[in-house]
Design an enzyme around this catalytic site. Structure first.
Site, mmCIF file in Angstrom:
data_model
loop_
_atom_site.group_PDB
_atom_site.id
_atom_site.type_symbol
_atom_site.label_atom_id
_atom_site.label_comp_id
_atom_site.label_asym_id
_atom_site.label_seq_id
_atom_site.Cartn_x
_atom_site.Cartn_y
_atom_site.Cartn_z
ATOM 1 N N THR A 255 -0.628 -3.136 11.198
ATOM 2 C CA THR A 255 -1.371 -3.190 9.934
ATOM 3 C C THR A 255 -0.553 -3.921 8.947
ATOM 4 O OG1 THR A 255 -2.355 -1.103 10.184
ATOM 5 C CG2 THR A 255 -2.339 -1.919 8.003
ATOM 6 N N THR B 127 0.877 -1.181 0.000
ATOM 7 C CA THR B 127 0.000 0.000 0.000
ATOM 8 C C THR B 127 0.911 1.228 0.000
ATOM 9 O OG1 THR B 127 -0.196 -0.143 2.414
ATOM 10 C CG2 THR B 127 -1.962 -1.103 1.102
ATOM 11 N N LYS C 125 3.466 -6.978 4.072
ATOM 12 C CA LYS C 125 3.254 -5.578 3.709
ATOM 13 C C LYS C 125 2.824 -4.843 4.966
ATOM 14 C CE LYS C 125 -0.650 -3.631 4.305
ATOM 15 N NZ LYS C 125 -0.922 -2.209 4.498
#
Lengths: 384, 384
Positions: B180, B147, B169
């Protein structure tokens, strides 16, 4: 205004040379009686500055004649020498004010942690401050306790024949329990130490304890309430407590409004919580979410970050019953997409977030700030 | 490298059109067996994304045939429709891979919370990804899950005849429990679901659960470990667990090294704690202190902010026995001033903070980042 709004008090604020900038850095507040009742609330940080350890002991006696406050140095993490310096400060004030002993003198300090105060400047400064004491000195005292504050903060309230006034400083390291703040409140109401303590604790619980500028808890937070009794009036306790709360709420709002680097003041109201504790826990979690604070800075009604913050708490709620409004637009309904986020107008400094837990009837309001590049700059470019 | 380092796996990463930028946004990892054992660890955030709710159920069966991962949308806070979309994703993958059912397909998503995924692009994308599956596709899969990551992250370890590989990621919303992150680990070792679960939980507890980029906990964290058994080798459990831990630690370090806006990676080691829990609590408190994170950004060895963070915890310690080193210079001794802070060299990206609680023999390491204007910009300029 400020600490001399109430009868029976004088104050002074001078530049003692503690700050290298030459700005005012020493304040003195004196209670001329006839009463000397006092109450205090201090940081819940377990690493407490020397003046906090000292003043906690002074307040146990329930009487305070004077408060010496310095900016330009926190006198925290300074070991036995730091405590001796606080003691010497109180001794000096007692000597200069004559007829009092150090055990009635509260001391408060703010500034960089981990450096000793320049006592060769502070002690002569107390003599000069005492010489400058005035019934109109409240404003100067409020100015002398500023650190990164851009404005000084004062407030006043009261009832028939009696007054509560106060001053506060604080701009960063503002988080519950308490914030990095020094606050002195004075009143000419004739209230005993127990009445002061009760009013002060009730007031701080829903004001200073519910602002959170940056999630960081200070080593030096001190909130003092001194009563002179000079008005000769003893108000109803409830009325007095409400006046104290009004002054605390006013000052707390001013602290948030002047937080380091902030461009937004965020009012977070948690409603329909199962308990008040749940509402406060959720409010604080939202208040401390860096991603949300950045989004608010960018005027982005990013309600997903509100939900992810709520999700980290132990409060009673069901994820698919959560509702969130930003500036009164319910952008999240039942844990999912609600009204059009483009309807949210975030141009103004004050931003209102409402989090509906749909789990009860309790509520709480927490005030916070956005996170900005200016905050980063202010706290990375030099030691504070 | 990556998820195809181990035998028995193929992978693909393609641009399905989920991201408006046209960058790769869909990854597929397939276990060709002969075994299909799997284990998973998920976010402890109570607001969980649809794919997390789905994959938790899939993992209860202990077998996973394939993982579909998309960037470009978190599918969190999307209500029943969002869950249906995850279900349809798994159904589509099962159909395309033939001979399997949706209950063996794990799904993971990352991106903005609160928006539905474009299923008209995602479902055809799964067909294209299946057609692109390759034993050398691990790298492309790792790229497709990025992202705000500036680089893709892969790691590999193993023993005699067997391998553990993985991809990750994550760049923001990195905080314990978990961060996250989406992580897929694969191995060709022949290990059953219980052995995988035990190794994975032990590994994440001291790696992904001990990094904290910004204190924010995600709704989508997913760490999966899939075993094909294709090597025909069953390693000793301890040796296998160590290899899993090595890969997790490597990936966790890469996540911190690529955190949003960061200019420093901060290794916080808490030593001489009464319990490991105390060490972790203190480490996390230091890791989340915005004022300290700003100071580190400014290369300011502001140890007072370390002490004020320690003071907010419930860990066993005496304030006047705390010692703090920054880059091995003991700037705080016995709760007060220690060695000359000017001796601290903070020019390099990695900064080491050592907090000595002087209360026992336990320790823990937490990794964090500094707080920068770039972080503020990245998280305020647009929704993410």
């Amino acid at each position: 205004m400020s600490v001399t709004a109430a009868q029976g008090f004088s104050a002074a604020g001078i530049a003692a040379g503690i700050k290298e900038s030459g700005n005012p850095d020493l304040a003195l507040v004196v209670n001329h009686g006839p009463c000397r009742a006092a109450a205090g609330v201090f940081t819940s940080n377990r690493v407490k500055a020397a003046p906090v350890l000292w003043s906690e002991q002074v307040l146990k006696g329930g009487e305070v004649t004077a408060v010496v406050l310095n900016s330009g140095g926190a006198n925290a993490c300074t070991g036995p020498k730091g405590f001796q310096d606080t003691h010497a400060t109180a001794e000096k004030a007692a000597e200069v004010l004559t007829g009092h002993n150090a055990g009635e003198i509260a001391v408060a300090s703010t500034g960089l942690i981990g450096t000793l105060l320049p006592m060769d400047k502070l002690l002569p400064g107390i003599e000069r401050a005492a010489a400058a004491l005035s019934e109109h000195g409240g404003e100067k005292a409020a100015i002398a306790i500023k650190t990164t504050d851009t404005v000084h903060k004062t407030a006043v309230a009261g009832g028939d024949g009696w007054t509560v006034g106060g001053m506060a400083k604080g701009a960063g390291m503002l988080a519950p329990g308490l914030a990095t703040m020094l606050v002195v409140l004075t009143t000419d109401a004739d209230v005993d130490a127990a009445g002061l303590d009760s009013a002060l604790r009730a007031a701080t619980r829903t004001t200073f304890d519910r602002i959170d500028s940056d999630g960081c808890m200070s080593t030096n937070d001190t909130v003092l309430l001194l009563a002179s009794g000079a008005s000769g009036t003893t108000p109803e306790q409830a009325e007095f407590a409400e006046a104290v709360r009004t002054v605390c709420a006013d000052l707390a709002r001013q602290l948030i409004g002047d937080a380091e680097g902030a461009s937004k003041d965020i009012r977070i109201e948690v409603i329909n919580a199962a308990t008040e504790d749940d509402a406060v826990e959720v409010g604080r979690s939202i208040a401390r979410n860096n991603l949300l604070k950045c989004a608010i800075h960018g005027e982005d009604p990013n309600w997903g970050r509100v939900l992810s913050a709520i999700g980290t708490t132990r409060a009673a709620f069901e994820p698919d019953q959560l509702n969130v409004a930003i500036n009164d637009v319910w952008v999240c309904k039942n844990g999912g997409v609600g009204e059009d986020r483009d309807l949210v107008d975030m141009r103004y400094r004050e931003v209102r977030i409402t989090a509906d837990l749909a789990a009860g009837t309790e509520s709480a309001v927490i005030w916070a700030n956005d996170l900005t590049a200016d905050y980063v700059h202010e706290n990375s470019a030099y030691s504070s």
